[in-house]
Write an enzyme that holds these catalytic residues in place. Structure first.
Site, PDB file in Angstrom:
ATOM      1  CG  ASP A 164      27.939  72.616  10.675  1.00 21.09           C
ATOM      2  OD1 ASP A 164      29.105  72.634  10.146  1.00 21.09           O
ATOM      3  OD2 ASP A 164      27.369  71.535  10.576  1.00 21.09           O
ATOM      4  CG  ASP A 225      31.634  65.605   9.370  1.00 20.28           C
ATOM      5  OD1 ASP A 225      32.231  66.826   9.789  1.00 20.28           O
ATOM      6  OD2 ASP A 225      30.512  65.520   9.192  1.00 20.28           O
TER       7      ASP A 225
HETATM    8  C1  GAL Z   1      28.614  68.837   9.536  1.00 21.91           C
HETATM    9  C2  GAL Z   1      29.259  68.755  10.926  1.00 21.91           C
HETATM   10  C3  GAL Z   1      28.957  67.543  11.756  1.00 21.91           C
HETATM   11  C4  GAL Z   1      27.819  67.656  12.067  1.00 21.91           C
HETATM   12  C5  GAL Z   1      26.706  67.836  10.645  1.00 21.91           C
HETATM   13  C6  GAL Z   1      25.333  68.062  10.993  1.00 21.91           C
HETATM   14  O1  GAL Z   1      29.066  69.695   8.591  1.00 21.91           O
HETATM   15  O2  GAL Z   1      30.797  68.823  10.480  1.00 21.91           O
HETATM   16  O3  GAL Z   1      29.816  67.557  13.032  1.00 21.91           O
HETATM   17  O4  GAL Z   1      27.332  68.620  12.892  1.00 21.91           O
HETATM   18  O5  GAL Z   1      27.283  68.888   9.839  1.00 21.91           O
HETATM   19  O6  GAL Z   1      24.530  68.309   9.859  1.00 21.91           O
END
Ligand code: GAL
Length: 435
Positions: A164, A225
């Site tokens: 991430d 997301d």
């Molecule tokens: C976001 C990511 C998600 C998930 C989340 C976890 O930035 O895009 O898919 O991994 O963080 O905190």
């Protein structure tokens, strides 16, 4: 599955392959077709209170149960392979040797044991980290520890890393971090699929260089997301279509655009919307990472997610991503070139009022006029499997599509040789109107 390039000779070979391929993909031998598996995030988020939510907290038990079901309920047989942990698996502090460690209450056996368990089922284990100082949920990030963390994951027997981009510092640190983690994973000598979010975090400041991203990552998130909601699926599709000129051509064996998880089998999408997500994720050559509860999933959702004809389109060996051909009032027509000169075609009805609508289009729209030239056979794959028979380059197809639903077709070109000369089938629906 190839092995990661660890040695100098291996690295040289990889570079030769890169030059031959000309595409500059991350040549770790992995993700030759889009990754398939299960990822906890959308469905289970950051649930850490196992006393309150014993069945849905992020714990080794959850991943072991999913691994069991992936085998016993036929998911593995149709290609779903990676059982992936997302954020919130870690302890808030590193160990005395600075290594990441799992939360001791929720992962009492440790990740190595979990990986062994997943491997014993013939599956692979994915894990999550972050390029910056902290993960998005506030657990330790890998900044300053790329080599150590890559080695820790390799020692544990991890097979995929979702990396991430929260809390990354400067744009240079973001790019350096994604590059360095790729190199660090490669150095371990273990085959680890590298799933990035680099372009998503980069785009607000700078246009992503996809050639470079593909050189370092096996897949990459571009957009926000996914949520368990039609609006989210719709926005993801619209973003992809609007940016297709810059993202479609770069995708191919070894490197894919990632429109995020499949939310089929949850709460927010109607049946037609679930059909749309499955059909369009196949057209987009997207990683198929389900985020749902395999312990409680309807037979209908399971049928859709395990549909071999749709999966075959998603996993087509030609590895070309599809694109939107046209947007006409409330209809969208998408196609994806497949191996053997075939095409997958999706007709999506975006209208959110009224009943099923008919979209009529000429086969000459497909494959730049070549998909049905001189003739083709058409198979409907979704919503149900149906044979549409033979058509030619001047056929018109009438497609009836439910609101927010999609009809997915496979069009196979038929050559001109006398033996293959088609006989028009006018009895099968939809009837071809010859111009
Ligand atoms: C976001 C990511 C998600 C998930 C989340 C976890 O930035 O895009 O898919 O991994 O963080 O905190």
């Amino acid at each position: 599955m190839g092995t990661a390039v660890g040695s100098w000779q291996g690295a040289t070979l990889a570079w030769v392959l890169v030059l031959l391929a000309g595409a500059g993909a991350l040549e770790n031998g992995l993700a030759r077709t889009p990754t398939m598996g299960w990822l906890h995030w959308e469905r289970f988020l950051c649930s850490t209170d196992c006393a309150l939510e014993p069945l849905s907290c992020v714990s080794e038990q959850l991943f072991m149960q999913m691994a069991d079901l992936m085998v016993s309920d036929g998911w593995k047989d149709v290609g779903y392979e990676y059982v992936c942990i997302d954020d919130c698996w870690m302890s808030l502090t590193r160990d005395h040797q600075d290594r990441l460690q799992p939360d001791p209450e929720r992962f009492p056996s440790g990740i190595r044991k979990l990986a062994d368990y997943v491997h014993s089922k013939g599956l692979k284990l994915g894990i999550y980290g972050d390029v910056g100082n902290k993960t998005c949920a506030g657990f330790p990030g890998s900044y300053g520890y790329y080599d150590l963390d890559a080695q820790t994951f390799a020692d544990w027997g991890v097979d995929l890393l979702k990396f991430d981009g929260c809390n990354y510092g400067t744009q240079d640190q973001l790019a350096e971090g994604y590059r360095n983690m790729s190199l660090a994973l490669n150095k371990t000598g273990r085959s680890i699929v590298y799933s990035c979010e680099w372009p998503l975090y980069m785009r607000p400041m700078q246009k992503p260089n996809y050639t470079e991203i593909k050189h370092y990552c096996n897949h990459w998130r571009n957009f926000a997301d996914i949520y368990d909601a039609w609006n989210s699926v719709k926005n993801t599709l619209e973003w992809t279509a609007l940016h297709q000129d810059s993202i479609v051509d770069v995708a191919g064996p070894g490197g894919w655009n990632d429109p995020d998880m499949l939310v089929i089998g949850n709460f927010g999408l109607s049946w037609d919307q679930q059909l749309t997500q499955m059909a369009l994720w196949a057209i987009m050559a997207a990683p198929l990472l389900m985020s749902n509860d395999l312990r409680h999933i309807s037979p209908q959702a399971k049928w859709l997610l395990q549909n071999k004809d749709v999966i075959a389109i998603n996993q087509d060996p030609l590895g070309k991503q599809g694109y939107r051909i046209t947007k006409d009032n409330n209809f969208e027509l998408w196609e994806r070139p497949l191996s053997g000169g075939a095409y997958a075609v999706a007709v999506m009805n975006r209208q959110e009022i009224g009943g099923p609508q008919i979209f009529s289009f000429s086969t000459s729209f497909l494959g730049n006029g070549l998909a049905c030239n001189p003739a083709c056979s058409i198979q409907q794959i979704l919503p149900t499997s149906e044979d549409w028979g033979l058509h030619n380059w001047v056929s018109f197809l009438n497609t009836e599509v439910n609101p927010t639903g999609t009809v997915l077709l496979k069009v196979v070109v038929i050559g001109e040789s006398p033996a293959e000369k088609p006989v028009m089938n006018i009895n099968k629906k939809p009837s071809p109107d010859i111009l």
